[in-house]
Write a protein that holds these residues in place. Structure first.
Motif, PDB file in Angstrom:
ATOM      1  N   MET A  31       0.850  -1.182   0.000  1.00  0.00           N
ATOM      2  CA  MET A  31       0.000   0.000   0.000  1.00  0.00           C
ATOM      3  C   MET A  31       0.891   1.240   0.000  1.00  0.00           C
ATOM      4  N   PHE A  32       0.575   2.175  -0.902  1.00  0.00           N
ATOM      5  CA  PHE A  32       1.329   3.412  -1.003  1.00  0.00           C
ATOM      6  C   PHE A  32       0.435   4.575  -0.565  1.00  0.00           C
ATOM      7  N   SER A  33       1.060   5.553   0.111  1.00  0.00           N
ATOM      8  CA  SER A  33       0.314   6.700   0.608  1.00  0.00           C
ATOM      9  C   SER A  33       1.076   7.981   0.292  1.00  0.00           C
ATOM     10  N   TYR A  34       0.311   8.990  -0.152  1.00  0.00           N
ATOM     11  CA  TYR A  34       0.919  10.289  -0.442  1.00  0.00           C
ATOM     12  C   TYR A  34      -0.154  11.365  -0.311  1.00  0.00           C
ATOM     13  N   ASN A  35       0.101  12.335   0.560  1.00  0.00           N
ATOM     14  CA  ASN A  35      -0.847  13.444   0.772  1.00  0.00           C
ATOM     15  C   ASN A  35      -2.255  12.950   1.084  1.00  0.00           C
ATOM     16  N   ASN A  36      -2.327  11.973   1.992  1.00  0.00           N
ATOM     17  CA  ASN A  36      -3.600  11.410   2.447  1.00  0.00           C
ATOM     18  C   ASN A  36      -4.371  10.660   1.353  1.00  0.00           C
ATOM     19  N   LYS A  37      -3.676  10.320   0.272  1.00  0.00           N
ATOM     20  CA  LYS A  37      -4.267   9.481  -0.773  1.00  0.00           C
ATOM     21  C   LYS A  37      -3.566   8.127  -0.768  1.00  0.00           C
ATOM     22  N   GLU A  38      -4.327   7.078  -0.991  1.00  0.00           N
ATOM     23  CA  GLU A  38      -3.769   5.729  -0.907  1.00  0.00           C
ATOM     24  C   GLU A  38      -3.981   4.963  -2.215  1.00  0.00           C
ATOM     25  N   GLN A  39      -3.046   4.078  -2.501  1.00  0.00           N
ATOM     26  CA  GLN A  39      -3.105   3.260  -3.718  1.00  0.00           C
ATOM     27  C   GLN A  39      -2.387   1.951  -3.453  1.00  0.00           C
ATOM     28  N   VAL A  40      -3.033   0.833  -3.772  1.00  0.00           N
ATOM     29  CA  VAL A  40      -2.415  -0.488  -3.648  1.00  0.00           C
ATOM     30  C   VAL A  40      -1.822  -0.875  -4.995  1.00  0.00           C
ATOM     31  N   ASN A  46      19.006   4.847  -9.191  1.00  0.00           N
ATOM     32  CA  ASN A  46      20.399   4.735  -8.758  1.00  0.00           C
ATOM     33  C   ASN A  46      20.507   3.626  -7.718  1.00  0.00           C
ATOM     34  N   PRO A  47      21.610   2.856  -7.704  1.00  0.00           N
ATOM     35  CA  PRO A  47      21.744   1.744  -6.757  1.00  0.00           C
ATOM     36  C   PRO A  47      21.834   2.224  -5.309  1.00  0.00           C
ATOM     37  N   LYS A  48      21.322   1.364  -4.419  1.00  0.00           N
ATOM     38  CA  LYS A  48      21.399   1.578  -2.976  1.00  0.00           C
ATOM     39  C   LYS A  48      20.789   2.911  -2.544  1.00  0.00           C
ATOM     40  N   THR A  49      19.617   3.204  -3.073  1.00  0.00           N
ATOM     41  CA  THR A  49      18.870   4.410  -2.703  1.00  0.00           C
ATOM     42  C   THR A  49      17.420   4.033  -2.430  1.00  0.00           C
ATOM     43  N   ASN A  50      16.650   5.000  -1.944  1.00  0.00           N
ATOM     44  CA  ASN A  50      15.215   4.774  -1.742  1.00  0.00           C
ATOM     45  C   ASN A  50      14.397   5.359  -2.892  1.00  0.00           C
ATOM     46  N   GLU A  51      15.008   5.424  -4.087  1.00  0.00           N
ATOM     47  CA  GLU A  51      14.332   5.983  -5.257  1.00  0.00           C
ATOM     48  C   GLU A  51      13.354   4.966  -5.855  1.00  0.00           C
ATOM     49  N   VAL A  52      12.267   5.500  -6.424  1.00  0.00           N
ATOM     50  CA  VAL A  52      11.282   4.638  -7.085  1.00  0.00           C
ATOM     51  C   VAL A  52      10.866   5.256  -8.413  1.00  0.00           C
ATOM     52  N   ILE A  53      10.415   4.358  -9.325  1.00  0.00           N
ATOM     53  CA  ILE A  53       9.808   4.745 -10.596  1.00  0.00           C
ATOM     54  C   ILE A  53       8.346   4.313 -10.535  1.00  0.00           C
ATOM     55  N   VAL A  54       7.432   5.233 -10.789  1.00  0.00           N
ATOM     56  CA  VAL A  54       6.003   4.904 -10.689  1.00  0.00           C
ATOM     57  C   VAL A  54       5.349   4.998 -12.057  1.00  0.00           C
ATOM     58  N   GLY A  55       4.192   4.341 -12.180  1.00  0.00           N
ATOM     59  CA  GLY A  55       3.426   4.409 -13.416  1.00  0.00           C
ATOM     60  C   GLY A  55       2.635   5.703 -13.504  1.00  0.00           C
ATOM     61  N   ALA A  56       2.296   6.101 -14.715  1.00  0.00           N
ATOM     62  CA  ALA A  56       1.578   7.360 -14.923  1.00  0.00           C
ATOM     63  C   ALA A  56       0.222   7.362 -14.222  1.00  0.00           C
ATOM     64  N   GLU A  57      -0.473   6.210 -14.202  1.00  0.00           N
ATOM     65  CA  GLU A  57      -1.781   6.134 -13.546  1.00  0.00           C
ATOM     66  C   GLU A  57      -1.657   6.290 -12.035  1.00  0.00           C
ATOM     67  N   ILE A  58      -0.648   5.653 -11.457  1.00  0.00           N
ATOM     68  CA  ILE A  58      -0.424   5.790 -10.014  1.00  0.00           C
ATOM     69  C   ILE A  58      -0.082   7.233  -9.677  1.00  0.00           C
ATOM     70  N   SER A  59       0.774   7.849 -10.489  1.00  0.00           N
ATOM     71  CA  SER A  59       1.135   9.251 -10.282  1.00  0.00           C
ATOM     72  C   SER A  59      -0.089  10.150 -10.348  1.00  0.00           C
ATOM     73  N   ARG A  60      -0.975   9.867 -11.297  1.00  0.00           N
ATOM     74  CA  ARG A  60      -2.179  10.690 -11.439  1.00  0.00           C
ATOM     75  C   ARG A  60      -3.123  10.526 -10.259  1.00  0.00           C
ATOM     76  N   LYS A  61      -3.328   9.282  -9.814  1.00  0.00           N
ATOM     77  CA  LYS A  61      -4.268   9.030  -8.721  1.00  0.00           C
ATOM     78  C   LYS A  61      -3.792   9.598  -7.393  1.00  0.00           C
ATOM     79  N   LEU A  62      -2.482   9.579  -7.181  1.00  0.00           N
ATOM     80  CA  LEU A  62      -1.937  10.091  -5.917  1.00  0.00           C
ATOM     81  C   LEU A  62      -1.564  11.567  -5.992  1.00  0.00           C
TER      82      LEU A  62
END
Length: 399
Positions: A102-111, A138-154
């Motif tokens: 489960m991902f959360s950002y600005n009080n919005k949630e997405q599984v 980049n290796p050994k970081t907390n970076e993520v790549i998200v999908g356009a739909e997830i980005s839009r919903k959150l």
């Protein structure tokens, strides 16, 4: 020259004295041309749509994927890694950790699925080529790549260091849950890229570095969910599967691209067969005109046929005259239809004459397989129609 064929050729290229027969013959020829062209164009369009649909899965799917036969994890040994590294069929492989989170950002949630990948992942798939904003991990970081739909919903942007994307994973174990920290393992994530493939994929995966996923899921370094492989072009599938079974025994299940998208391939194949049958039915209806034209020609040439019979021509050879005439009309009409269909396909590819959207033309693909299917279909049906019409020549008719 074969006598029935010679007569058939003369009948095929000459006009009848009866204008009604000429009109029906023209309609039959036009129907064969139009039906052949339509069948070839539709099959070519469907081939283009099939490749277009599969291009989305090819962006994320490897050549082969190794899944555990039991449980959710593969435990790799040093010996197995060495065997993978030394296998001459493997161009590259990537270790994957995947879990629903489960991902959360600005009080919005997405599984969605958190997919931890190693540095070889971009050598196995070309997902990094579908980033439309940002950069790869980049290796050994907390970076993520998200999908356009997830980005839009959150409502998620890039490089927001003041408000992180949070990932929550349920903790394993038993006992009373009194607060959020007892229920979930969580980690702050930094979004550095957004990919755009299609709505389903864009809404499904969040990519991160494999070490971060293992840490969040409390896995050991040698515990992974899958192994995705890219193989060399000359690899024999059966031999390669045997090599993998030698390395892993019965602990893994090997899936190729078709097996990874089994339902999609079945749907595409079913649709292809349905389209073929529908347009073949159109050709069959058009060939009824050919049968009618040949029968009317037989009636008109009745006197000439009596003369041929009295001169010693066998009934079989007289029937062959109209069989060959029907085949000639079918062949010429089919050839013209294929030429026109091929021209239309290439014009669509070059000039994008018909559009799905303002920026996307109907995809088409010229394939010799479609050419062969259409040729065999039209000749086979043309032969059947001509044979049925030629059977109307009987001794009783010529008496």
């Amino acid at each position: 020259m074969n006598f029935p064929f010679y007569i058939a050729k003369r009948y095929a290229v000459s006009f009848s004295k009866n204008s009604a027969i000429n009109i029906i013959t023209f309609i039959a020829s036009f129907g064969i041309i139009a039906g052949t062209m339509a069948l070839f164009v539709v099959l070519s369009v469907f081939s283009g749509l099939r490749d277009f649909s599969l291009s989305f899965t090819n962006a994320t799917d490897p050549d082969y994927k190794l899944e555990p036969t039991k449980g959710k994890l593969i435990t790799l040994t040093e010996e197995q890694l060495q065997q993978l590294n030394s296998n001459s069929s493997i161009a590259s492989y990537s270790k994957i950790v995947e879990e629903r989170v489960m991902f959360s950002y600005n009080n919005k949630e997405q599984v969605a699925y958190l997919k931890g990948v190693d540095k070889n992942f971009t050598k196995v798939t070309n997902l990094n080529q579908h980033l439309y904003v940002g950069n790869w991990l980049n290796p050994k970081t907390n970076e993520v790549i998200v999908g356009a739909e997830i980005s839009r919903k959150l409502g998620l942007g890039l490089f927001d260091y003041t408000n992180s994307l949070m990932a929550y994973v349920p903790k394993a174990g038993k006992g009373l849950i009194e607060n959020e920290d007892d229920a979930f393992l969580k980690a702050p994530l930094n979004t550095v890229g957004i990919y755009n493939i299609n709505e389903d994929v864009d809404n499904k995966y969040v990519y991160c570095e494999i070490g971060l996923a293992q840490q969040l899921l409390q896995l050991k370094e040698n515990e992974i969910s899958f192994i995705e492989l890219k193989v060399k072009p000359e690899t024999d599938e059966n031999t390669f599967r045997e090599e993998l079974q030698t390395i892993f025994g019965n602990d893994i299940l090997v899936k190729n691209k078709i097996q990874l998208n089994d339902s999609l391939y079945k749907m595409l194949n079913t649709e292809n067969i349905a389209v073929y049958l529908i347009f073949t039915l159109v050709i069959i209806i058009a060939l009824f005109n050919l049968i009618g034209a040949l029968i009317m020609m037989i009636i008109e040439k009745k006197t000439n046929l009596k003369t041929l019979l009295n001169l010693g021509t066998s009934l079989i050879n007289i029937r062959r005259v109209f069989l060959f005439q029907g085949l000639l009309l079918t062949f010429i009409g089919g050839l013209i239809g294929i030429v026109l269909g091929t021209l239309l396909v290439f014009l669509q590819q070059k000039f994008e004459l018909i559009m799905i959207t303002p920026s996307l033309a109907y995809p088409t693909k010229f394939e010799f397989e479609n050419l062969l299917i259409v040729t065999i279909t039209i000749l086979l049906l043309g032969y059947l129609a001509s044979f049925l019409a030629s059977r109307s020549v009987t001794k009783k008719l010529l008496e």
